[in-house]
Design an enzyme around this catalytic site. Structure first.
Site, PDB file in Angstrom:
ATOM      1  N   GLU A 123      23.497  34.240  -3.888  1.00 51.24           N
ATOM      2  CA  GLU A 123      24.438  33.149  -4.173  1.00 51.24           C
ATOM      3  C   GLU A 123      23.720  31.855  -4.559  1.00 51.24           C
ATOM      4  OE1 GLU A 123      27.237  33.605  -4.925  1.00 51.24           O
ATOM      5  OE2 GLU A 123      27.808  35.469  -3.947  1.00 51.24           O
ATOM      6  N   HIS A 162      28.456  30.997 -13.335  1.00 43.63           N
ATOM      7  CA  HIS A 162      28.028  31.518 -12.028  1.00 43.63           C
ATOM      8  C   HIS A 162      28.237  33.034 -11.965  1.00 43.63           C
ATOM      9  CE1 HIS A 162      27.617  31.183  -7.542  1.00 43.63           C
ATOM     10  NE2 HIS A 162      28.300  32.308  -7.623  1.00 43.63           N
ATOM     11  N   GLU A 163      29.411  33.470 -12.352  1.00 49.22           N
ATOM     12  CA  GLU A 163      29.715  34.905 -12.235  1.00 49.22           C
ATOM     13  C   GLU A 163      28.894  35.727 -13.218  1.00 49.22           C
ATOM     14  OE1 GLU A 163      31.229  35.528  -9.634  1.00 49.22           O
ATOM     15  OE2 GLU A 163      31.974  33.492  -9.317  1.00 49.22           O
ATOM     16  N   HIS A 185      25.459  36.509 -12.064  1.00 50.23           N
ATOM     17  CA  HIS A 185      25.376  37.634 -11.127  1.00 50.23           C
ATOM     18  C   HIS A 185      25.296  38.991 -11.827  1.00 50.23           C
ATOM     19  CE1 HIS A 185      25.928  35.779  -7.232  1.00 50.23           C
ATOM     20  NE2 HIS A 185      27.106  35.276  -7.502  1.00 50.23           N
ATOM     21  N   MET A 241      35.061  36.362  -8.466  1.00 51.15           N
ATOM     22  CA  MET A 241      34.269  37.447  -7.896  1.00 51.15           C
ATOM     23  C   MET A 241      33.605  38.232  -9.004  1.00 51.15           C
ATOM     24  SD  MET A 241      33.136  39.142  -5.329  1.00 51.15           S
ATOM     25  CE  MET A 241      32.006  40.497  -5.651  1.00 51.15           C
ATOM     26  N   GLU A 242      32.289  38.422  -8.833  1.00 52.97           N
ATOM     27  CA  GLU A 242      31.457  38.936  -9.905  1.00 52.97           C
ATOM     28  C   GLU A 242      31.472  40.446 -10.069  1.00 52.97           C
ATOM     29  OE1 GLU A 242      30.271  37.565  -7.032  1.00 52.97           O
ATOM     30  OE2 GLU A 242      28.475  38.605  -6.328  1.00 52.97           O
ATOM     31  N   ASN A 243      32.615  41.116  -9.877  1.00 53.04           N
ATOM     32  CA  ASN A 243      32.673  42.568 -10.093  1.00 53.04           C
ATOM     33  C   ASN A 243      32.007  42.900 -11.423  1.00 53.04           C
ATOM     34  OD1 ASN A 243      34.561  42.597  -7.841  1.00 53.04           O
ATOM     35  ND2 ASN A 243      35.962  41.685  -9.321  1.00 53.04           N
TER      36      ASN A 243
HETATM   37 ZN   LIG Z   1      28.365  34.011  -6.432  1.00 52.65          ZN
END
Ligand SMILES: [Zn+2]
Ligand SMILES: *[C@@H]1O[C@H](CO)[C@@H](O)[C@H](O)[C@H]1NC(C)=O
Ligand SMILES: *[C@@H]1O[C@H](CO)[C@@H](O)[C@H](O)[C@H]1NC(C)=O
Ligand SMILES: *[C@@H]1O[C@H](CO)[C@@H](O)[C@H](O)[C@H]1NC(C)=O
Ligand SMILES: *[C@@H]1O[C@H](CO)[C@@H](O)[C@H](O)[C@H]1NC(C)=O
Length: 959
Positions: free
Chosen positions: A408, A385-386, A389, A351-353
């Site tokens: 996404e 990927h993260e 973001h 999760m890209e917090n």
């Molecule tokens: Zn993502």
């Protein structure tokens, strides 16, 4: 998120390795980067009484009262929060883990109102003067008094009614004090437990996306409600507190007679609530010197994992990937630190917090001694990927969840670019074709698919939002953005992207804002002359209508045509499209191995003389599968392509060799092409040594395995495949070092060889496994072959092999090794072991809850286990629905996996009965519709093809 959902994008890759057994699909699901449990369970969102369909063209009628609507009114906007949270890492006197907190939010009034709606879910708010909140005016503003407050559970609001009006232009401050449960529900502020050196440890951590920040503190919980957050965490001495920004101050003090640390963090940048994160743990960390960069990069994990060096690879590549994205986006990293944290308990892949990314352990930790190339690739691509973001998604955020696909899909596309920069020798950019494009084709060729974009009012409830995290958003999103970048050219694409990021930094957008900037970039570079229409006109056809075209080229006449490709040609498309299911299709192509200029197909049918071919000339379209469409040819051209493949396959690019197989088999499933044509694409494989074509073949044949492994076709099919794979298997018998992808190919070779009974294969894997059984502390199996060896040895062996695998699973510390073992345990052929394993899957003391669904999926992918899994699924329905239903991502994958083999009327009837008996399926509804659709297609396909396939396999062994 890293497609929590389908995301184990990378897993897809390792899956491919494992491919033949399909076991892995489920993995992918869990990866799919998302999670989201049923918010409805507690009496929240899923009231069901308001007549709205879950996802569909008809929005629910507008509710009368503002607090009955799921979207915030446009009257108030948050500016600044000051939040203090104190998670208790031991149970209280009622046996509960809780957190306490207090929070203020400064907000600005934009439109006159006497109502404050702020999200709050499952929090017990402390009353002050009889109300759940207090209000003060800021600056010259005077706050009206509070008339009444209450909690609106269904829509998850704290409602504050005022006796006077809030004034536009004025600012106010709302203060709340609250207590919540620190549950192990993987949502909001939650608790994760693990054992290290015999000691139980508790971690307090968060997962806010999509709608769980409201479970940690009252907030305006929508992505466009950006604000600055001032976070303070109170925690026990000996633990470390992390949040989105760096800590500013740590005080050692005493509160409520408890010795505590108070960590105050620097204010965040202006950001959305869903990328907030707080963690209290006793994790360790590793970092590099900050000398050459002002960004502090750290990897956090269990101390024992870091001491064994399992975080080193992540640390190495994080820096390289960050550098890449700074250059690619032409925008420096917006924050001063980037923490990556491996959590023992986590639903999504990652999760890209912002500044504090959370990962499953399998997505961050890598052990050079025991991990496979696939594990390494997964770590790299999930990190990429993260990190992607951090700009696209976090710095610039889509206004609402209906545009989730852009967020996404974008990250799912550029993760390959970031990963390629870090590991240039891997040729990882090609992997997007099997990792996403082909996966998207599969999901998007069903009539139950949906367009990438939806209107805002189709997506408002939490469970509607969580349904957006699907293969279409991630993989189709990635595929169409890659196509866009390819036809614009990368320099134009990044130019437009960078001006988009600069214009909207710290703000919100809709998808057409990106089109505007790309169009401007095309115009300013003069490259728009290559486009038949504007970026808007071209792209809207790909995102506003579901599905994709099948482009058919008749080389005898040079006629090209397009048609909406459906896996089931008899399925009825009842979703209208303003574009009438017609696309503007960029065609890169070659003739006899020579590249030609890009052609655009705009009409439904057009004649394009250069695509005429005669003699031995052949046409190959969609080079490198840069376009999001499939291709069919006239019979002669197919035969000339086969002739070319047999004489010199290297003339055809590797990706296209894989795509020819994938297209042909899909056209067969859709009953457009004769099955025997597809089978012919496999004949040249006796000469093929590359990974992608073999991966495509083993995945395509997987469908044949699923359809035929319970029928009389199975024997002749094995005979043919055995002959095909023997040379590849022999090729890998020596122990020469292998490139990244060749190691994958070897996995396929051994797997297919054992599966089809190539002499010696089963004995070889059993010997290796038994060697390990004799020396459990000295596992000498090649990490890249571990899964194959475990699975085939457990399949060939008996109870002793299974029990050994189970015992190893209990002791394993590397999560990726645990995942392999869990999957391999589903390979046994003994019914009682399979049934026992299913029972274990729902016992949290044996299988972690996050792994339950994939475990059931592993059993279902086994020909012996599939009917047990289906029975189990139905008998445990109530429990499964309670645990995984509603908004969960896991649940659809479970339905898909247990029904994958269905191909008889009897099985269809069982599905229909199930559907009738369970009208309220939550997030499983779409998956069940798809399972029914696929089963119907399978039934027809079997009726039409079984005999031809049997005859063809027989004729091959005769020749
Ligand atoms: Zn993502
Ligand atoms: C935030 O709240 C704490 C006490 O809860 C207070 O000490 C601090 O000054 C507040 N900060 C801001 C910026 O309001
Ligand atoms: C919230 O209040 C309810 C009702 O009093 C109680 O049952 C629940 O345990 C409380 N939750 C927490 C986390 O304190
Ligand atoms: C990390 O990078 C260093 C230096 O480049 C290298 O020696 C080391 O092997 C790398 N570690 C891993 C696990 O890749
Ligand atoms: C399909 O294949 C079968 C068996 O090889 C053959 O008899 C039939 O003519 C083929 N049909 C078409 C349309 O090519």
């Amino acid at each position: 998120m890293s497609q929590g959902y389908y995301v184990s994008r990378t897993v897809a890759v390792s899956a491919a390795v494992v491919a033949v057994v399909a076991a892995i699909t489920i993995f992918a699901l869990s990866v799919a980067y998302s999670k989201h449990k049923c918010t409805a369970g507690g009496g929240g969102g899923d009231g069901g009484g308001d007549g709205g369909t879950l996802v569909g063209p008809t929005p629910a009628p507008e509710a009368r009262e503002p607090w009955d609507r799921y979207r915030l009114p446009d009257t108030l906007y948050p500016v600044h929060y000051n939040v203090t949270l104190w998670p208790r890492l031991t149970k209280n006197e009622h046996g509960l883990y809780v957190f306490t907190g207090h929070s203020t939010v400064d907000f600005k009034c934009e439109k006159e109102t006497d109502l404050i709606l702020i999200h709050s879910s499952k929090l017990n708010l402390t009353k002050s003067n009889g109300h759940h909140a207090t209000l003060t005016g800021l600056g010259r503003a005077r706050a009206p008094s509070i008339k009444t407050t209450w909690l609106q559970e269904k829509t998850e609001y704290l409602v504050v009614q005022l006796s006077g009006k809030l004034v536009p232009g004025h600012s106010y401050q709302l203060h709340t004090k609250f207590q919540g449960e620190l549950a192990d529900d993987l949502e909001g502020f939650y608790r994760s437990e693990y054992t290290e050196k015999g000691v139980k440890k508790i971690v307090a951590t968060t997962q806010m996306q999509a709608t769980y920040a409201r479970k940690a503190f009252p907030c305006f919980d929508e992505p466009a409600m950006k604000a600055v957050f001032h976070i303070t965490l109170i925690h026990p001495p000996g633990t470390i507190a992390l949040a989105n920004s760096r800590d500013a101050e740590i005080l050692h003090t005493s509160l409520d007679e408890t010795d505590v640390l108070v960590t105050r963090f620097e204010p965040t940048k202006r950001m959305s609530t869903y990328i907030l994160a707080f963690i209290v743990s006793d994790f360790g960390s590793i970092q590099k010197d900050e000398t050459d960069s002002t960004t502090l990069v750290r990897i956090w994990a269990r101390k024992t994992a870091l001491e064994s060096g399992h975080g080193d690879y992540a640390l190495n590549v994080t820096l390289r990937v960050l550098e890449f994205f700074e250059r690619y986006y032409n925008t420096s990293y917006p924050l001063t630190k980037s923490d990556q944290v491996a959590l023992p308990d986590f639903n999504a892949g990652a999760m890209e917090n912002w500044g504090l990314i959370t990962y499953r352990e399998t997505s961050l930790l890598y052990d050079p001694k025991t991990s496979s190339n696939g594990n390494k690739e997964r770590v790299l691509t999930v990190i990429a990927h993260e990190l992607a973001h951090m700009w696209f998604g976090n710095l610039v955020t889509l206004r609402w969840w209906n545009d989730l696909w852009l967020n996404e899909g974008f990250a799912s596309y550029v993760e390959y670019l970031g990963a390629d920069h870090a590991e240039p020798s891997w040729h990882i950019k090609d992997m997007i074709v099997q990792g996403d494009v082909q996966r998207a084709f599969a999901a998007d060729s069903l009539v139950s698919s949906h367009p990438l974009t939806r209107s805002e009012n189709e997506v408002s409830k939490p469970e509607e939002i969580s349904q957006m995290f699907d293969t279409i958003s991630y993989s189709k999103g990635a595929a169409v953005l890659r196509m866009l970048s390819e036809f614009l050219s990368e320099p134009v694409f990044v130019k437009g992207l960078s001006s988009y990021l600069h214009q909207f930094a710290f703000g919100n957008t809709v998808y057409s804002d990106l089109w505007d900037h790309l169009q401007d970039a095309a115009q300013s570079t003069g490259l728009h002359v290559n486009l038949p229409y504007s970026v808007h006109d071209i792209m809207n056809r790909w995102i506003l209508q579901m599905g994709f075209p099948l482009v058919t080229i008749d080389t005898t006449t040079g006629t090209i045509s397009q048609k909406h490709f459906l896996l089931d040609p008899d399925a009825v498309v009842d979703r209208p499209s303003i574009y009438n299911y017609q696309w503007i299709v960029p065609i890169k192509w070659m003739k006899n191995g020579v590249h030609q200029d890009q052609h655009w197909l705009i009409e439904k049918t057009a004649v394009f003389a250069p695509m005429r071919a005669s003699g031995s000339q052949w046409i190959l379209a969609n080079l490198n599968v840069s376009g999001y469409y499939r291709v069919n040819y006239d019979q002669q051209n197919w035969e000339r392509l086969f002739a070319q493949l047999s004489s010199d396959h290297q003339v055809i690019p590797i990706i296209n060799r894989a795509q020819i197989i994938d297209d042909a088999f899909s056209l067969v499933k859709a009953r457009i092409l004769n099955t025997t044509v597809a089978l012919q694409t496999t004949k040249y494989l006796v000469q093929e040594r590359e990974y992608m074509p073999w991966e495509a073949a083993s995945r395509s044949l997987n469908y044949f395995f699923q359809m035929f492994d319970r029928t009389e076709v199975y024997g002749p099919m094995l005979t043919y495949l055995r002959r095909l794979v023997q040379p590849l298997y022999d090729h890998f018998q020596s122990d020469q070092p292998l490139s990244h992808t060749m190691a994958y190919t070897k996995g396929i070779a051994v797997s297919l060889a054992c599966k089809t009974g190539v002499p010696g294969c089963k004995q070889q894997v059993l010997d290796q496994f038994r060697q390990w059984m004799r020396e459990p502390h000295n596992n000498r199996i090649d990490p890249n072959l571990k899964w194959v060896v475990y699975c085939h040895a457990i399949a060939a062996g008996a109870e002793a092999e299974w029990n050994f695998g189970w015992e190893m699973l209990q002791n394993v510390t590397m999560a990726s090794e645990a995942a392999r073992l869990r999957s391999a345990l589903g390979c046994t052929k003994l019914p009682w072991l399979l049934n026992r394993y299913l029972e274990y899957s729902l016992d949290p003391s044996k299988i972690r809850k996050q792994d339950a669904a994939s475990t059931i999926g592993y059993v279902a992918s086994n020909v012996v286990g599939q009917s047990f899994a289906w029975d189990f699924f139905r008998s445990k329905w109530d429990y499964l629905f309670k645990e995984f239903g509603g908004g969960s991502f896991v649940f659809p994958s479970l339905i898909t996996s247990v029904t994958r083999r269905f191909s008889t009327e009897f099985e269809l009837q069982q599905l229909l009965d199930f559907q009738r008996d369970h009208p309220d399926l939550g997030s499983g509804k779409v998956a069940l519709d798809q399972a029914i659709e696929k089963t119907r297609a399978n039934i027809k396909w079997m009726a039409e093809n079984k005999k031809a396939v049997l005859d063809w396999f027989n004729s091959q062994s005769a020749s």
